[in-house]
Scaffold this motif. Sequence first.
Motif, PDB file in Angstrom:
ATOM      1  N   ASP A 126       4.089   6.471 107.070  1.00  0.00           N
ATOM      2  CA  ASP A 126       4.167   7.728 106.326  1.00  0.00           C
ATOM      3  C   ASP A 126       5.064   8.715 107.066  1.00  0.00           C
ATOM      4  O   ASP A 126       5.011   8.823 108.296  1.00  0.00           O
ATOM      5  CB  ASP A 126       2.762   8.319 106.173  1.00  0.00           C
ATOM      6  CG  ASP A 126       2.727   9.432 105.142  1.00  0.00           C
ATOM      7  OD1 ASP A 126       3.438  10.429 105.338  1.00  0.00           O
ATOM      8  OD2 ASP A 126       1.971   9.296 104.151  1.00  0.00           O
ATOM      9  N   ASN A 127       5.880   9.439 106.304  1.00  0.00           N
ATOM     10  CA  ASN A 127       6.781  10.413 106.925  1.00  0.00           C
ATOM     11  C   ASN A 127       6.026  11.530 107.644  1.00  0.00           C
ATOM     12  O   ASN A 127       6.587  12.198 108.515  1.00  0.00           O
ATOM     13  CB  ASN A 127       7.717  11.007 105.876  1.00  0.00           C
ATOM     14  CG  ASN A 127       8.917  10.128 105.617  1.00  0.00           C
ATOM     15  OD1 ASN A 127       9.133   9.142 106.334  1.00  0.00           O
ATOM     16  ND2 ASN A 127       9.698  10.441 104.608  1.00  0.00           N
ATOM     17  N   ASP A 135       8.326  15.307 100.825  1.00  0.00           N
ATOM     18  CA  ASP A 135       9.292  15.310 101.923  1.00  0.00           C
ATOM     19  C   ASP A 135       9.923  16.688 102.091  1.00  0.00           C
ATOM     20  O   ASP A 135      10.212  17.130 103.220  1.00  0.00           O
ATOM     21  CB  ASP A 135      10.382  14.261 101.675  1.00  0.00           C
ATOM     22  CG  ASP A 135       9.867  12.839 101.858  1.00  0.00           C
ATOM     23  OD1 ASP A 135       8.829  12.674 102.541  1.00  0.00           O
ATOM     24  OD2 ASP A 135      10.485  11.910 101.313  1.00  0.00           O
TER      25      ASP A 135
END
Length: 249
Positions: A31-32, A84
């Motif tokens: 996961d970012n 994001d």
Amino acid sequence: MENYRTPVLTASVLAPPAVCALLIPFREHFDNANAALLLVVVIVGVAAFGIRLAGILAAISSAVWFDFFLTVPYDSFTINSSNDVEQAVLLLVIGVAVTQIAIWGRRQQAEASRRRGYLDGVITTSQAVATGASADDLIEQVRAELTAVLGIDGVKFIAGSNQTHAPRLNPDGSVTRGSQVLKVERDGLPTNAEIELTVQHAGETRGRFLLTAATRVARPDLEQRLVAVALADQVGAALSTQEPIHPHI
């Protein structure tokens, strides 16, 4: 700070893209948010040096290269996911906030260290009085302490009860010229005249220190000025039992 300012500024710009580049092989598998947290660690590491510009540059660099390397579409400054976008913005905001907190922390540490130094100076002087140090040695020690505490050019001592019409550093820490109270924090100590700091004990004047701030503007705060008064009082206590061999030092 000047010794490490340039390397820290360089690291603030280059460390985030380096970390992001190292994460490229794994960007499909985590996961970012985890990558963003890792970049926060980088920002904190840079901000810990207490250089505001470096912390801000690290925050900007992290947000930019997080976008470029780790968000879809990859290798582009375009972000398709609203999550994001939020993470990139949060990186920037958190980075700036962490930098401010780090700078505040370093200032508090420096202030605590400064106060500890003042206290050490007063204690050392008190010990010299208690152990019966000569008046001349004590005056010389206090002259050095006053110069450092007030950030002035120099100090000289004159024994006796005579007073002048010079600007005066008073027992309450104020500085006056006649009836006028000077705004030391704003304007600094007078540079066109010596400032008189009376040395007293039990209400009796034993002498005075003449403080000189001729070549630079010194802006000691109230705490520093009260420390100066306390140091002068220690000399007054010593002079109540002995006179200096050299009345003009």
